[in-house]
Write a protein that holds these residues in place. Structure first.
Motif, PDB file in Angstrom:
ATOM      1  N   PRO A 252       0.808  -1.225   0.000  1.00 46.87           N
ATOM      2  CA  PRO A 252       0.000   0.000   0.000  1.00 46.87           C
ATOM      3  C   PRO A 252       0.838   1.271   0.000  1.00 46.87           C
ATOM      4  CG  PRO A 252      -0.863  -1.585   1.577  1.00 46.87           C
ATOM      5  CD  PRO A 252       0.458  -2.128   1.114  1.00 46.87           C
ATOM      6  N   THR A 253       2.030   1.209   0.540  1.00 50.24           N
ATOM      7  CA  THR A 253       2.858   2.422   0.636  1.00 50.24           C
ATOM      8  C   THR A 253       3.833   2.575  -0.531  1.00 50.24           C
ATOM      9  OG1 THR A 253       4.451   1.192   1.985  1.00 50.24           O
ATOM     10  CG2 THR A 253       2.721   2.417   3.152  1.00 50.24           C
ATOM     11  N   GLU A 254       3.770   1.673  -1.470  1.00 49.32           N
ATOM     12  CA  GLU A 254       4.730   1.688  -2.577  1.00 49.32           C
ATOM     13  C   GLU A 254       4.042   2.186  -3.846  1.00 49.32           C
ATOM     14  OE1 GLU A 254       7.485  -1.416  -5.203  1.00 49.32           O
ATOM     15  OE2 GLU A 254       6.503  -2.078  -3.353  1.00 49.32           O
ATOM     16  N   ASP A 255       4.564   3.272  -4.436  1.00 41.61           N
ATOM     17  CA  ASP A 255       4.021   3.806  -5.689  1.00 41.61           C
ATOM     18  C   ASP A 255       4.693   3.132  -6.868  1.00 41.61           C
ATOM     19  OD1 ASP A 255       2.273   5.703  -4.546  1.00 41.61           O
ATOM     20  OD2 ASP A 255       3.946   7.082  -4.207  1.00 41.61           O
ATOM     21  N   PRO A 256       3.935   2.797  -7.934  1.00 43.13           N
ATOM     22  CA  PRO A 256       4.555   2.224  -9.122  1.00 43.13           C
ATOM     23  C   PRO A 256       5.402   3.275  -9.832  1.00 43.13           C
ATOM     24  CG  PRO A 256       2.246   2.688  -9.534  1.00 43.13           C
ATOM     25  CD  PRO A 256       2.470   2.939  -8.069  1.00 43.13           C
ATOM     26  N   TRP A 257       6.341   2.815 -10.625  1.00 43.23           N
ATOM     27  CA  TRP A 257       7.254   3.750 -11.282  1.00 43.23           C
ATOM     28  C   TRP A 257       6.545   4.695 -12.243  1.00 43.23           C
ATOM     29  CZ3 TRP A 257       7.232   3.418 -16.554  1.00 43.23           C
ATOM     30  CH2 TRP A 257       6.814   2.216 -17.136  1.00 43.23           C
ATOM     31  N   ILE A 258       5.386   4.299 -12.783  1.00 41.75           N
ATOM     32  CA  ILE A 258       4.680   5.158 -13.746  1.00 41.75           C
ATOM     33  C   ILE A 258       4.120   6.409 -13.085  1.00 41.75           C
ATOM     34  CG2 ILE A 258       2.350   4.165 -13.510  1.00 41.75           C
ATOM     35  CD1 ILE A 258       2.242   4.173 -16.614  1.00 41.75           C
ATOM     36  N   PHE A 259       3.955   6.376 -11.749  1.00 37.34           N
ATOM     37  CA  PHE A 259       3.416   7.540 -11.041  1.00 37.34           C
ATOM     38  C   PHE A 259       4.357   8.747 -11.157  1.00 37.34           C
ATOM     39  CE2 PHE A 259       3.586  10.002  -7.041  1.00 37.34           C
ATOM     40  CZ  PHE A 259       2.372  10.648  -7.140  1.00 37.34           C
ATOM     41  N   TYR A 260       5.652   8.503 -11.212  1.00 39.71           N
ATOM     42  CA  TYR A 260       6.608   9.610 -11.276  1.00 39.71           C
ATOM     43  C   TYR A 260       6.475  10.421 -12.570  1.00 39.71           C
ATOM     44  CZ  TYR A 260       8.829   7.087  -7.437  1.00 39.71           C
ATOM     45  OH  TYR A 260       9.068   6.447  -6.242  1.00 39.71           O
ATOM     46  N   LEU A 261       5.780   9.855 -13.562  1.00 44.71           N
ATOM     47  CA  LEU A 261       5.691  10.511 -14.868  1.00 44.71           C
ATOM     48  C   LEU A 261       4.325  11.152 -15.128  1.00 44.71           C
ATOM     49  CD1 LEU A 261       7.505   7.784 -17.002  1.00 44.71           C
ATOM     50  CD2 LEU A 261       8.467   9.868 -16.029  1.00 44.71           C
TER      51      LEU A 261
ATOM     52  N   ALA B 123      -7.336  15.294 -16.297  1.00 46.84           N
ATOM     53  CA  ALA B 123      -7.695  13.905 -16.620  1.00 46.84           C
ATOM     54  C   ALA B 123      -6.583  12.915 -16.308  1.00 46.84           C
ATOM     55  CB  ALA B 123      -8.087  13.807 -18.095  1.00 46.84           C
ATOM     56  N   THR B 124      -5.324  13.298 -16.502  1.00 49.42           N
ATOM     57  CA  THR B 124      -4.239  12.330 -16.315  1.00 49.42           C
ATOM     58  C   THR B 124      -4.119  11.847 -14.865  1.00 49.42           C
ATOM     59  OG1 THR B 124      -3.043  13.366 -18.152  1.00 49.42           O
ATOM     60  CG2 THR B 124      -1.792  11.896 -16.724  1.00 49.42           C
ATOM     61  N   PRO B 125      -4.104  12.740 -13.850  1.00 49.44           N
ATOM     62  CA  PRO B 125      -4.061  12.228 -12.468  1.00 49.44           C
ATOM     63  C   PRO B 125      -5.297  11.399 -12.103  1.00 49.44           C
ATOM     64  CG  PRO B 125      -3.415  14.532 -12.538  1.00 49.44           C
ATOM     65  CD  PRO B 125      -3.972  14.202 -13.878  1.00 49.44           C
ATOM     66  N   ILE B 126      -6.463  11.831 -12.567  1.00 50.81           N
ATOM     67  CA  ILE B 126      -7.676  11.064 -12.257  1.00 50.81           C
ATOM     68  C   ILE B 126      -7.620   9.691 -12.911  1.00 50.81           C
ATOM     69  CG2 ILE B 126     -10.168  10.996 -12.611  1.00 50.81           C
ATOM     70  CD1 ILE B 126     -10.219  14.011 -12.309  1.00 50.81           C
ATOM     71  N   LEU B 127      -7.153   9.647 -14.164  1.00 53.74           N
ATOM     72  CA  LEU B 127      -7.008   8.365 -14.845  1.00 53.74           C
ATOM     73  C   LEU B 127      -6.020   7.466 -14.109  1.00 53.74           C
ATOM     74  CD1 LEU B 127      -7.626   6.549 -17.287  1.00 53.74           C
ATOM     75  CD2 LEU B 127      -5.777   7.716 -18.524  1.00 53.74           C
ATOM     76  N   TYR B 128      -4.946   8.044 -13.621  1.00 52.90           N
ATOM     77  CA  TYR B 128      -3.989   7.259 -12.822  1.00 52.90           C
ATOM     78  C   TYR B 128      -4.677   6.666 -11.596  1.00 52.90           C
ATOM     79  CZ  TYR B 128      -0.434   6.185  -9.355  1.00 52.90           C
ATOM     80  OH  TYR B 128       0.319   5.555  -8.375  1.00 52.90           O
ATOM     81  N   GLY B 129      -5.491   7.472 -10.895  1.00 54.25           N
ATOM     82  CA  GLY B 129      -6.182   6.957  -9.716  1.00 54.25           C
ATOM     83  C   GLY B 129      -7.122   5.828 -10.060  1.00 54.25           C
TER      84      GLY B 129
ATOM     85  N   VAL C 126      -3.164  11.271  -6.184  1.00 55.51           N
ATOM     86  CA  VAL C 126      -3.944  12.000  -7.191  1.00 55.51           C
ATOM     87  C   VAL C 126      -4.034  13.480  -6.822  1.00 55.51           C
ATOM     88  CG1 VAL C 126      -6.241  12.257  -8.209  1.00 55.51           C
ATOM     89  CG2 VAL C 126      -5.253   9.982  -7.921  1.00 55.51           C
ATOM     90  N   SER C 127      -4.267  13.777  -5.541  1.00 57.53           N
ATOM     91  CA  SER C 127      -4.346  15.171  -5.110  1.00 57.53           C
ATOM     92  C   SER C 127      -3.031  15.904  -5.348  1.00 57.53           C
ATOM     93  CB  SER C 127      -4.721  15.233  -3.620  1.00 57.53           C
ATOM     94  OG  SER C 127      -5.961  14.601  -3.396  1.00 57.53           O
ATOM     95  N   PHE C 128      -1.925  15.242  -5.020  1.00 59.93           N
ATOM     96  CA  PHE C 128      -0.612  15.860  -5.228  1.00 59.93           C
ATOM     97  C   PHE C 128      -0.380  16.147  -6.713  1.00 59.93           C
ATOM     98  CE2 PHE C 128       3.878  15.315  -6.319  1.00 59.93           C
ATOM     99  CZ  PHE C 128       4.450  16.309  -5.547  1.00 59.93           C
ATOM    100  N   ALA C 129      -0.717  15.180  -7.570  1.00 64.25           N
ATOM    101  CA  ALA C 129      -0.503  15.356  -9.012  1.00 64.25           C
ATOM    102  C   ALA C 129      -1.402  16.465  -9.563  1.00 64.25           C
ATOM    103  CB  ALA C 129      -0.760  14.045  -9.749  1.00 64.25           C
ATOM    104  N   LEU C 130      -2.645  16.551  -9.058  1.00 63.75           N
ATOM    105  CA  LEU C 130      -3.547  17.608  -9.527  1.00 63.75           C
ATOM    106  C   LEU C 130      -3.044  18.987  -9.119  1.00 63.75           C
ATOM    107  CD1 LEU C 130      -7.083  16.065  -8.874  1.00 63.75           C
ATOM    108  CD2 LEU C 130      -6.168  16.777 -11.085  1.00 63.75           C
ATOM    109  N   ILE C 131      -2.592  19.110  -7.872  1.00 67.96           N
ATOM    110  CA  ILE C 131      -2.118  20.415  -7.392  1.00 67.96           C
ATOM    111  C   ILE C 131      -0.864  20.846  -8.150  1.00 67.96           C
ATOM    112  CG2 ILE C 131      -1.144  21.617  -5.401  1.00 67.96           C
ATOM    113  CD1 ILE C 131      -2.977  19.898  -3.642  1.00 67.96           C
ATOM    114  N   LEU C 132       0.099  19.942  -8.264  1.00 69.71           N
ATOM    115  CA  LEU C 132       1.340  20.287  -8.962  1.00 69.71           C
ATOM    116  C   LEU C 132       1.077  20.591 -10.435  1.00 69.71           C
ATOM    117  CD1 LEU C 132       4.371  20.633  -8.981  1.00 69.71           C
ATOM    118  CD2 LEU C 132       4.625  18.152  -9.309  1.00 69.71           C
ATOM    119  N   GLY C 133       0.229  19.783 -11.067  1.00 64.93           N
ATOM    120  CA  GLY C 133      -0.095  20.033 -12.474  1.00 64.93           C
ATOM    121  C   GLY C 133      -0.794  21.363 -12.674  1.00 64.93           C
ATOM    122  N   SER C 134      -1.694  21.729 -11.742  1.00 67.88           N
ATOM    123  CA  SER C 134      -2.396  23.015 -11.840  1.00 67.88           C
ATOM    124  C   SER C 134      -1.427  24.186 -11.705  1.00 67.88           C
ATOM    125  CB  SER C 134      -3.480  23.103 -10.764  1.00 67.88           C
ATOM    126  OG  SER C 134      -4.435  22.071 -10.924  1.00 67.88           O
TER     127      SER C 134
END
Length: 418
Positions: free
Chosen positions: A122-131, A154-160, A181-189
Motif C-alpha cells: 500500500p505504501t509503494e508507488d509504481p514507477w509510472i506515477f513519477y511521470l 484527466a491524467t491524475p484522475i485516470l492514474y487513480g 492524485v491530489s498531489f498530481a492535480l495540485i502540482l499540475g495546476s
C-alpha cells in the motif's frame, strides 16, 4: 505605412540583438524567448523525473511476465525524444505531444499489464506515477490551452482509476491513491498556471512593444514629412520665382518656351508634393477602391454623389500614388461642378478595362459650360489640381465643355510610367 515608417521600424528592430528566433518572427520577440525558457525547464524537469522513474522501473516487478519491457520501452523512448527536443529546441511540440498521448495509452493498459503480477504494498508507488506530471508538462509544451487543462485534470484522475483497478479497490490503498492524485492535480495546476501566466505576459509585452514602435514610426514619419514640406516650400519658392523672372525677361520665342517649361516643372513639383503621410502606402490597390474613396471624400465635402462602376474582370490594380492622384483630381472636378454648375446633373463614373489595362474616371454635370481655352493663367484649379496632378503620375486628363454641360475625363493605363 510609408517608406519612412518602414525604415524606422527596420532601424528599431536592428537595435535589438538578433538571433535565430528574432529573425524568424520579430513580431513575437518576447513570446519566442518565453517559449524557449519553458521548453528548457520542461526538458530539465522531465530529465530529473524521468531518471527517477527509470531507476524505479529497473527494479520493478509489478508487471506480469512479458509486459515489463514493452511498457518501459513505450514510455521511455518517446520521453527521451521529448527531453532531447526540449533541450535542443527542435520539433519540441511534436515529440512532447507524442509522449503525452503515449503516456495516456500506456496508463490505460496498466491494469491489464499488472493483472497477473504480484500484489503491491500500500505504501509503494509504481514507477509510472513519477511521470504523471511529466505528461502534464508535455501537454503544456505541445497543446493549446483547452487540451492542457484536459490533460492536467484527466491524467491524475485516470492514474487513480487504473491504480484502483490494479489493486481491485482494496481499501488499504484508497488513502494512498487519493493522496497521490491530489498531489498530481495540485502540482499540475501550478505548472499549467505558470505556463499560461508567462505566455500571457509575453504576449502583452509584444503587443505593447509593437504599439510603441508603430507610434514611434508614425511620429518619425510625420516629422520627416514636415521637414520635407519645408524643403518643398523653399524649392517651390525658388522654382516659381525663377519661372516668373524668366517670363518677365523673355523676349524671344525660345526664351518664352523656356519660361513655360519652368512654370510647368514648378506645377508638377507642386502636384507631387501634395502627399499626406496618412494617405497610406504606394502599394497597388483594387480599382474599386477609387470609387469608395471618391464617395467618402465627397460626403465629407457635403456632396452626396454615388460613383457608377463598370469594371471588367482582370482590371489591373492601381498603384497607390496613381490612385490618390485620380481621387484628388476627381474631387477637384466635383468641387468645380458644385461651384460653377450648382451640381446640376452631377454624375461620376469609374470604368476599368483589362486590355489595355487601365482605369478612367469621368465627372459630368449639366451646367452652362465654359470656354476651356479662356481659363485665366492664374487659375490653378484645373491646370494644377487636374492636369498637372495626372501628368505627374503618368496619367491623362481631358475636359470637354459646352452649353449642355462639362465632362472631365481622367485616365491611367497600366503601361504608363510615373
Amino acid at each position: 505605412m510609408t517608406e519612412t515608417g518602414r525604415s524606422v521600424l527596420d532601424e528599431a528592430w536592428g537595435r535589438i540583438p538578433q538571433s535565430r528566433e528574432t529573425q524568424v518572427d520579430q513580431g513575437s520577440f518576447t513570446q519566442t524567448r518565453i517559449e524557449r525558457v519553458i521548453h528548457l525547464i520542461a526538458g530539465c524537469g522531465s530529465l530529473v523525473l524521468g531518471a527517477q522513474a527509470f531507476t524505479a522501473a529497473l527494479g520493478s516487478s509489478g508487471e506480469a511476465a512479458g509486459w515489463h519491457v514493452p511498457l518501459t520501452a513505450a514510455i521511455f523512448v518517446p520521453l527521451a525524444a521529448m527531453i532531447v527536443a526540449c533541450l535542443v529546441g527542435r520539433l519540441t511540440r511534436v515529440f512532447a505531444g507524442i509522449f503525452a498521448v503515449v503516456f495516456v495509452v500506456t496508463l490505460c493498459a496498466w491494469p491489464v499489464a499488472t493483472a497477473a503480477g504480484p500484489t503491491p504494498a500500500p505504501t509503494e508507488d509504481p514507477w509510472i506515477f513519477y511521470l504523471v506530471n511529466v505528461a502534464t508538462v508535455a501537454s503544456i509544451v505541445a497543446f493549446p490551452l483547452v487540451l492542457q487543462i484536459v490533460w492536467t485534470v484527466a491524467t491524475p484522475i485516470l492514474y487513480g482509476v487504473v491504480r484502483l483497478l490494479q489493486v481491485q479497490a482494496d481499501g488499504a490503498f484508497v488513502a494512498t491513491i487519493a493522496l497521490d492524485v491530489s498531489f498530481a492535480l495540485i502540482l499540475g495546476s501550478v505548472l499549467l498556471t505558470l505556463g499560461w501566466m508567462y505566455r500571457s505576459i509575453a504576449s502583452n509585452v509584444d503587443q505593447a512593444r509593437a504599439a510603441a514602435v508603430a507610434s514611434y514610426a508614425s511620429a518619425a514619419a510625420t516629422a520627416a514629412t514636415e521637414n520635407e514640406r519645408v524643403a518643398v516650400a523653399a524649392l517651390m519658392h525658388d522654382s516659381v520665382l525663377g519661372a516668373l523672372l524668366a517670363a518677365e525677361r523673355a523676349s524671344t520665342p525660345r526664351e518664352r518656351t523656356l519660361a513655360v517649361s519652368m512654370a510647368r516643372e514648378a506645377l508638377t513639383r507642386l502636384a507631387n508634393a501634395e502627399k499626406d503621410p496618412l494617405e497610406g502606402s504606394d502599394e497597388p490597390v483594387p480599382a474599386s477602391r477609387l470609387a469608395d474613396e471618391i464617395e467618402s471624400a465627397a460626403d465629407e465635402m457635403g456632396v452626396q454623389v454615388r460613383v457608377s462602376r463598370q469594371l471588367e474582370e482582370g482590371t489591373p490594380r492601381v498603384p497607390g500614388r496613381v490612385a490618390r492622384a485620380l481621387v484628388l483630381a476627381a474631387l477637384q472636378a466635383v468641387a468645380n461642378a458644385v461651384q460653377h454648375a450648382d451640381a446640376q446633373g452631377l454624375a461620376v463614373q469609374l470604368t476599368g478595362s483589362a486590355s489595355p489595362g487601365g482605369v478612367a474616371v469621368r465627372v459630368r454635370d449639366s451646367g452652362a459650360g465654359f470656354d476651356v481655352s479662356a481659363i485665366a493663367p492664374d487659375r490653378l484649379g484645373i491646370r494644377g489640381s487636374i492636369h498637372a496632378r495626372l501628368a505627374a503620375v503618368g496619367g491623362h486628363s481631358e475636359i470637354e465643355s459646352h452649353s449642355g454641360g462639362t465632362t472631365v475625363t481622367l485616365e491611367w493605363e497600366s503601361g504608363d510610367r510615373w
